[in-house]
Design a protein around this motif. Structure first.
Motif, PDB file in Angstrom:
ATOM      1  N   PHE A  47       0.845  -1.193   0.000  1.00 49.12           N
ATOM      2  CA  PHE A  47       0.000   0.000   0.000  1.00 49.12           C
ATOM      3  C   PHE A  47       0.885   1.250   0.000  1.00 49.12           C
ATOM      4  CE2 PHE A  47      -2.151   3.470   2.160  1.00 49.12           C
ATOM      5  CZ  PHE A  47      -3.365   3.499   1.502  1.00 49.12           C
ATOM      6  N   ARG A  48       0.606   2.185  -0.921  1.00 45.56           N
ATOM      7  CA  ARG A  48       1.440   3.383  -1.052  1.00 45.56           C
ATOM      8  C   ARG A  48       1.059   4.414   0.000  1.00 45.56           C
ATOM      9  NH1 ARG A  48       1.671   6.182  -6.561  1.00 45.56           N
ATOM     10  NH2 ARG A  48      -0.494   6.541  -5.973  1.00 45.56           N
ATOM     11  N   TRP A  49       2.065   5.012   0.593  1.00 45.94           N
ATOM     12  CA  TRP A  49       1.842   6.052   1.599  1.00 45.94           C
ATOM     13  C   TRP A  49       1.017   7.197   1.026  1.00 45.94           C
ATOM     14  CZ3 TRP A  49       6.477   8.540   4.734  1.00 45.94           C
ATOM     15  CH2 TRP A  49       5.970   9.277   5.803  1.00 45.94           C
ATOM     16  N   ALA A  50       1.322   7.602  -0.199  1.00 37.67           N
ATOM     17  CA  ALA A  50       0.639   8.744  -0.812  1.00 37.67           C
ATOM     18  C   ALA A  50      -0.835   8.468  -1.073  1.00 37.67           C
ATOM     19  CB  ALA A  50       1.336   9.139  -2.110  1.00 37.67           C
ATOM     20  N   ASP A  51      -1.274   7.196  -1.028  1.00 31.35           N
ATOM     21  CA  ASP A  51      -2.675   6.868  -1.262  1.00 31.35           C
ATOM     22  C   ASP A  51      -3.537   7.003  -0.014  1.00 31.35           C
ATOM     23  OD1 ASP A  51      -2.283   6.394  -3.936  1.00 31.35           O
ATOM     24  OD2 ASP A  51      -1.952   4.231  -3.687  1.00 31.35           O
ATOM     25  N   ALA A  93      -6.420   2.302  12.560  1.00 28.08           N
ATOM     26  CA  ALA A  93      -7.527   3.104  13.082  1.00 28.08           C
ATOM     27  C   ALA A  93      -8.552   3.353  11.978  1.00 28.08           C
ATOM     28  CB  ALA A  93      -7.009   4.422  13.646  1.00 28.08           C
ATOM     29  N   ASP A  94      -8.083   3.586  10.752  1.00 26.68           N
ATOM     30  CA  ASP A  94      -8.983   3.748   9.607  1.00 26.68           C
ATOM     31  C   ASP A  94      -9.560   2.413   9.157  1.00 26.68           C
ATOM     32  OD1 ASP A  94      -8.400   6.439   9.677  1.00 26.68           O
ATOM     33  OD2 ASP A  94      -7.171   6.444   7.857  1.00 26.68           O
ATOM     34  N   TYR A  95      -8.751   1.363   9.209  1.00 24.67           N
ATOM     35  CA  TYR A  95      -9.158   0.046   8.706  1.00 24.67           C
ATOM     36  C   TYR A  95     -10.382  -0.487   9.443  1.00 24.67           C
ATOM     37  CZ  TYR A  95      -8.622  -4.866   7.244  1.00 24.67           C
ATOM     38  OH  TYR A  95      -8.817  -6.123   6.733  1.00 24.67           O
ATOM     39  N   VAL A  96     -10.477  -0.210  10.746  1.00 20.31           N
ATOM     40  CA  VAL A  96     -11.602  -0.744  11.530  1.00 20.31           C
ATOM     41  C   VAL A  96     -12.803   0.191  11.529  1.00 20.31           C
ATOM     42  CG1 VAL A  96     -10.011  -2.016  13.012  1.00 20.31           C
ATOM     43  CG2 VAL A  96     -10.805   0.241  13.743  1.00 20.31           C
ATOM     44  N   ALA A  97     -12.670   1.355  10.899  1.00 21.92           N
ATOM     45  CA  ALA A  97     -13.757   2.337  10.859  1.00 21.92           C
ATOM     46  C   ALA A  97     -14.368   2.348   9.458  1.00 21.92           C
ATOM     47  CB  ALA A  97     -13.240   3.730  11.221  1.00 21.92           C
ATOM     48  N   PRO A  98     -15.553   1.762   9.258  1.00 21.30           N
ATOM     49  CA  PRO A  98     -16.130   1.666   7.905  1.00 21.30           C
ATOM     50  C   PRO A  98     -16.237   2.997   7.180  1.00 21.30           C
ATOM     51  CG  PRO A  98     -17.349   0.285   9.429  1.00 21.30           C
ATOM     52  CD  PRO A  98     -16.385   1.085  10.268  1.00 21.30           C
ATOM     53  N   SER A  99     -16.444   4.079   7.912  1.00 25.54           N
ATOM     54  CA  SER A  99     -16.609   5.378   7.263  1.00 25.54           C
ATOM     55  C   SER A  99     -15.296   5.953   6.752  1.00 25.54           C
ATOM     56  CB  SER A  99     -17.251   6.373   8.239  1.00 25.54           C
ATOM     57  OG  SER A  99     -16.401   6.602   9.361  1.00 25.54           O
ATOM     58  N   ARG A 100     -14.150   5.381   7.171  1.00 26.00           N
ATOM     59  CA  ARG A 100     -12.857   5.943   6.790  1.00 26.00           C
ATOM     60  C   ARG A 100     -11.972   4.973   6.018  1.00 26.00           C
ATOM     61  NH1 ARG A 100     -12.497   7.349  12.309  1.00 26.00           N
ATOM     62  NH2 ARG A 100     -10.526   6.208  12.482  1.00 26.00           N
ATOM     63  N   GLY A 154     -12.507   3.342   3.045  1.00 22.97           N
ATOM     64  CA  GLY A 154     -12.767   3.120   1.627  1.00 22.97           C
ATOM     65  C   GLY A 154     -11.546   3.224   0.748  1.00 22.97           C
ATOM     66  N   TYR A 155     -10.538   3.970   1.159  1.00 28.37           N
ATOM     67  CA  TYR A 155      -9.349   4.168   0.329  1.00 28.37           C
ATOM     68  C   TYR A 155      -8.380   2.989   0.385  1.00 28.37           C
ATOM     69  CZ  TYR A 155      -6.679   5.130   4.610  1.00 28.37           C
ATOM     70  OH  TYR A 155      -6.072   5.027   5.846  1.00 28.37           O
ATOM     71  N   ILE A 156      -8.547   2.108   1.345  1.00 34.52           N
ATOM     72  CA  ILE A 156      -7.571   1.041   1.593  1.00 34.52           C
ATOM     73  C   ILE A 156      -7.686  -0.067   0.546  1.00 34.52           C
ATOM     74  CG2 ILE A 156      -6.995  -0.812   3.225  1.00 34.52           C
ATOM     75  CD1 ILE A 156      -7.701   1.120   5.495  1.00 34.52           C
ATOM     76  N   TYR A 157      -6.559  -0.585   0.122  1.00 34.80           N
ATOM     77  CA  TYR A 157      -6.517  -1.762  -0.750  1.00 34.80           C
ATOM     78  C   TYR A 157      -5.416  -2.676  -0.235  1.00 34.80           C
ATOM     79  CZ  TYR A 157      -2.752   1.039  -2.818  1.00 34.80           C
ATOM     80  OH  TYR A 157      -1.626   1.810  -2.998  1.00 34.80           O
ATOM     81  N   ASP A 158      -5.615  -3.996  -0.412  1.00 35.79           N
ATOM     82  CA  ASP A 158      -4.615  -4.950   0.069  1.00 35.79           C
ATOM     83  C   ASP A 158      -3.705  -5.385  -1.077  1.00 35.79           C
ATOM     84  OD1 ASP A 158      -5.956  -6.987  -1.361  1.00 35.79           O
ATOM     85  OD2 ASP A 158      -7.130  -7.594   0.384  1.00 35.79           O
ATOM     86  N   ASP A 159      -2.819  -6.305  -0.783  1.00 35.29           N
ATOM     87  CA  ASP A 159      -1.820  -6.731  -1.770  1.00 35.29           C
ATOM     88  C   ASP A 159      -2.415  -7.542  -2.913  1.00 35.29           C
ATOM     89  OD1 ASP A 159       0.237  -5.476  -0.384  1.00 35.29           O
ATOM     90  OD2 ASP A 159       0.658  -7.240   0.842  1.00 35.29           O
ATOM     91  N   GLU A 160      -3.674  -7.966  -2.775  1.00 32.49           N
ATOM     92  CA  GLU A 160      -4.373  -8.658  -3.854  1.00 32.49           C
ATOM     93  C   GLU A 160      -5.303  -7.722  -4.614  1.00 32.49           C
ATOM     94  OE1 GLU A 160      -3.702 -11.829  -4.616  1.00 32.49           O
ATOM     95  OE2 GLU A 160      -2.189 -11.758  -3.028  1.00 32.49           O
ATOM     96  N   GLY A 161      -5.310  -6.446  -4.217  1.00 32.42           N
ATOM     97  CA  GLY A 161      -6.148  -5.467  -4.901  1.00 32.42           C
ATOM     98  C   GLY A 161      -7.555  -5.320  -4.352  1.00 32.42           C
TER      99      GLY A 161
END
Length: 419
Positions: free
Chosen positions: A192-196, A272-279, A281-288
């Protein structure tokens, strides 16, 4: 503060390079509820723990060599700590990664499964490890010293790697579990890229106000200095508990741009963002796959997070993002007898701290920053907590010598009731 001391195991070499899992050679015959050292835990209670065991070595392959036979004093001490606390699910930070999971297997066979200083053996049926960013060449001059170092072991190599390390995999991580790990549901976020990350604290040059990292570097630079893992564990027939494992970079060893302070903050922010559904959405894992944890999922956040909410060199909000999250039970405050004793005896920076020394988990001593609370096992709200402690025995108590020999960090455990 130290720079950083930092598969599911595959059944074939091809799978070992990716996510893989395998049972250990023997099922657990020790460390269950009611066994010596278990604290009398009853059925339905699961002990989660994190331990920065300093099982890292200066050269690639060094850990496998040291663990290939019994007798390594530091590994014996680390194993004794585990045997005396008897976690059901254990995250070990600073455990050098090798693609075949050999070191993880050897630590189980030659150390955990053998009695150490009178402590009963403990056996874990399941293990998980995966690649990390430490010691992986970035191809960029990330410390802006005018040269790009891409040869492992060369001076300056670690500072230009995606995560500081003398070779790929140094300061890695491994999970040991008595309970099955849901192989297909594991997620990793190493690339996951820091800039994302929206609003990321990417550093700027304080003299010029310009971005510290070039545009080309920002397009490639990864957030995780090691990795972030979501490892679902199934203690029973009900819903899994997601072990959210990480080991953010220390907020030090940088310059006036404070790039490591910023990165540590954002590495902690990630879960902290990963467990909060409202925050999330931007996250992606190594499988996309995109998004965070499903609403209502049970989890335990674990790891050497390298930040104290009150003292030390870190960003003041680094771990407060987790402790104050509406999805995290930040009221969990494990203590020990040994930590306040050590703070009083050592004095120095400890005398200037505002945090409760009983909460400290790492013995960093002098010079700065003194002892700190940097290791955490934090449950989701709604996951009933039975007990929690830091294994830092007072001087002369059982396990105190092993805890001091093993690492400058101390194991932290949390008992939860799973139903």
């Amino acid at each position: 503060m130290p720079r950083t001391r930092p598969t599911l195991l595959a059944l074939s070499a091809a799978l070992a390079c990716t996510l893989a899992a395998a049972p250990a050679a023997q099922a657990d015959r020790g460390g269950g509820h009611g066994d010596p050292g278990s604290g009398g835990r009853g059925g339905g209670t699961v002990r989660f723990a994190t331990f920065n065991a300093s099982l890292n070595r200066a050269e690639q392959g060094g850990l496998v060599e040291d663990l290939s036979k019994p007798g390594d004093k530091q590994a014996q001490a680390a194993a004794e700590v585990v045997q005396r606390t008897r976690p059901d699910v254990l995250l070990v930070n600073e455990f050098d990664y090798d693609e075949h999971g050999r070191a993880a297997e050897l630590f189980q066979r030659n150390y955990l499964a053998r009695p150490q200083n009178g402590a009963a053996p403990i056996r874990y049926r399941y293990r998980y490890t995966a690649p990390v960013n430490t010691g992986v060449a970035s191809g960029f001059d990330l410390n802006n010293d005018g040269r790009t170092v891409t040869e492992p072991g060369a001076p300056g190599y670690g500072d230009d790697a995606y995560g500081f390390g003398a070779f790929p995999g140094q300061y890695g991580m491994v999970v040991y579990s008595r309970y099955p790990i849901d192989r297909g549901a594991v997620r990793t976020f190493r690339t996951f890229r820091w800039a994302d990350m929206p609003g990321a604290l990417l550093p700027t040059d304080p003299e010029t106000g310009e971005d510290y990292y070039s545009e080309q570097e920002r397009e490639k630079l990864r957030l995780s200095s090691k990795s972030h893992w979501d490892v679902p564990v199934r203690p029973g027939r009900g819903r899994p508990v997601h072990l959210l494992a990480s080991h953010p970079t220390p907020p030090s060893f940088d310059g006036p741009e404070k790039r490591n302070v910023a990165r540590n903050h954002d590495e902690n922010r990630f879960f902290a963002d990963y467990v909060a559904p409202s925050r999330s959405g931007y996250i992606y894992d190594d499988e996309g796959r995109r998004g965070g944890l499903h609403p209502g999922a049970r989890f335990v956040i674990a790891g050497d997070l390298n930040a104290d909410p009150e003292d030390g060199d870190g960003h003041p909000r680094a771990t407060l993002q987790l402790l104050e999250s509406s999805r995290v039970d930040g009221r969990v405050r494990p203590t020990s007898e040994g930590a306040p004793q050590a703070a009083e005896e050592q004095g120095g920076a400890n005398a200037q701290h505002t945090g409760d020394p009983a909460l400290d988990t790492a013995d960093f001593g002098e010079p700065q920053p003194g002892n700190l609370r940097v290791d955490y096992v934090l449950p989701s709200r709604g996951l009933p907590v039975v007990d929690t402690r830091v294994f830092w025995p007072a001087a002369g108590r059982p396990g105190a010598e092993a805890a001091a020999k093993a690492s400058d960090h101390h194991l932290v455990w949390l008992d939860v009731r799973h139903r």
